[in-house]
Design a protein around this motif. Structure first.
Motif, PDB file in Angstrom:
ATOM      1  N   MET A   1       0.858  -1.193   0.000  1.00 34.16           N
ATOM      2  CA  MET A   1       0.000   0.000   0.000  1.00 34.16           C
ATOM      3  C   MET A   1       0.891   1.239   0.000  1.00 34.16           C
ATOM      4  SD  MET A   1      -3.081   1.165   0.040  1.00 34.16           S
ATOM      5  CE  MET A   1      -4.145   2.489   0.602  1.00 34.16           C
ATOM      6  N   SER A 206       0.670   1.281   6.713  1.00 35.16           N
ATOM      7  CA  SER A 206       0.020   0.634   5.574  1.00 35.16           C
ATOM      8  C   SER A 206      -1.135  -0.244   6.037  1.00 35.16           C
ATOM      9  CB  SER A 206       1.034  -0.209   4.799  1.00 35.16           C
ATOM     10  OG  SER A 206       2.032   0.597   4.225  1.00 35.16           O
ATOM     11  N   GLN A 210      -4.725   0.611   4.664  1.00 36.47           N
ATOM     12  CA  GLN A 210      -5.313  -0.355   3.742  1.00 36.47           C
ATOM     13  C   GLN A 210      -6.541  -1.033   4.333  1.00 36.47           C
ATOM     14  OE1 GLN A 210      -2.535  -3.273   2.358  1.00 36.47           O
ATOM     15  NE2 GLN A 210      -3.842  -3.940   0.674  1.00 36.47           N
TER      16      GLN A 210
END
Length: 308
Positions: A1, A206, A210
């Motif tokens: 991500m 991330s 995400q």
């Protein structure tokens, strides 16, 4: 991500807008402050940037890129002493026809773009950018950034089928590459620059960005980072400026506000994507963050007319 891409996507409102200009002789443009990021690309020739912070003028040459976060007032001109004309809101082009150019003219060709951002809730990665960023076109400059600049110039020159779709996509890439390049080169005293170079903190960020819908705790985020709970919590706070769960709540609300502005998703879908079990808990948290109910916020800020 991609953390940089996620930060831009979550805070941007609508498509980027672009304009181009071809100038000869004496000319100057004044860009007023506004709620977005301004980008200028010199496709041909030279000009001067009159920075927004009253620092000395900067000469720009072909291939140079300038980013001005949150559109602080600034200018572009053929010479630092040239008087500036105001750029009108919505003005899309300053293009001069070939017939209007002197026979021996060497024009300066510029591309300008504006990214409208939710300035009420800027991502700290964007808010921590300097007053302006100058990416010169010189040996050693980031090749990916150079490639995007070259592609933009080619699309504007050729005007082939699909150009109207290609240019916004290339502008998105351009913004991401500028921000990424700046943080890669930034002083390590900058918290977010250090965070983006820390594998453990990057993995935790991330994971949050995400999957904000997951029931994250400090312990589970520390496992994502490969660190002990205490070490992770301390380092996260030092670099990001707030505790892990504080950032998690901030990101969930930022994601929710983006979905309310930019999509027609039903409220229950947005509630689930934001990590809340029911609309009542979500609405309380949202009103605490934004001072208004989700439905009122959507009616005020909604930018989508058709089902995505």
């Amino acid at each position: 991500m991609d953390i940089v891409g996620a930060a831009i996507t979550a805070t941007r409102a609508g498509e980027p807008r672009s304009a181009r200009g071809r100038f000869t002789g004496t000319w100057g443009l004044r860009f007023h402050s506004g709620g977005g990021i301004g980008v200028h690309v010199v496709l041909q020739g030279t000009c001067w940037l009159l920075p927004p912070d009253d620092s000395p003028p900067v000469q720009l040459t072909a291939g140079d890129v300038v980013l001005v976060p949150y559109r602080r007032a600034h200018g572009l001109a053929n010479d630092p002493r040239t008087p500036l004309d105001d750029v009108r809101p919505g003005q899309q082009t300053y293009w001069q026809d070939d017939a209007d150019l002197p026979p021996d003219a060497t024009p300066t060709v510029l591309l300008g773009a504006t990214y409208h951002l939710c300035s009420v809730r800027p991502h700290p990665l964007i808010a921590n950018l300097p007053t302006f960023i100058h990416m010169p076109s010189r040996i050693g400059a980031d090749q990916a950034l150079r490639d995007v600049v070259n592609l933009l110039g080619a699309e504007l020159e050729s005007q082939q089928p699909g150009t109207t779709a290609a240019i916004p996509a290339l502008l998105d890439l351009l913004l991401i590459y500028i921000v990424r390049c700046w943080y890669q080169r930034a002083d390590m005293n900058n918290g977010w620059a250090r965070a983006l170079r820390d594998p453990g903190i990057t993995r935790a960020l991330s994971a949050i960005e995400q999957h904000p819908e997951l029931p994250w705790t400090v312990e589970t985020l520390a496992r994502e980072a490969g660190s002990s709970r205490a070490t992770f919590a301390r380092r996260f706070h030092d670099l990001i400026g707030q505790p892990p769960l504080g950032y998690l709540t901030w990101w969930r609300m930022t994601t929710a506000s983006h979905l309310l502005r930019e999509t027609n998703h039903p409220l229950q879908v947005i509630v689930a994507r934001s990590g809340y079990q029911n609309e009542y808990a979500f609405s309380r948290a949202f009103k605490r963050e934004f001072g208004t109910a989700p439905g009122t916020y959507r009616r005020t800020h909604h930018a989508v007319d058709t089902e995505p």
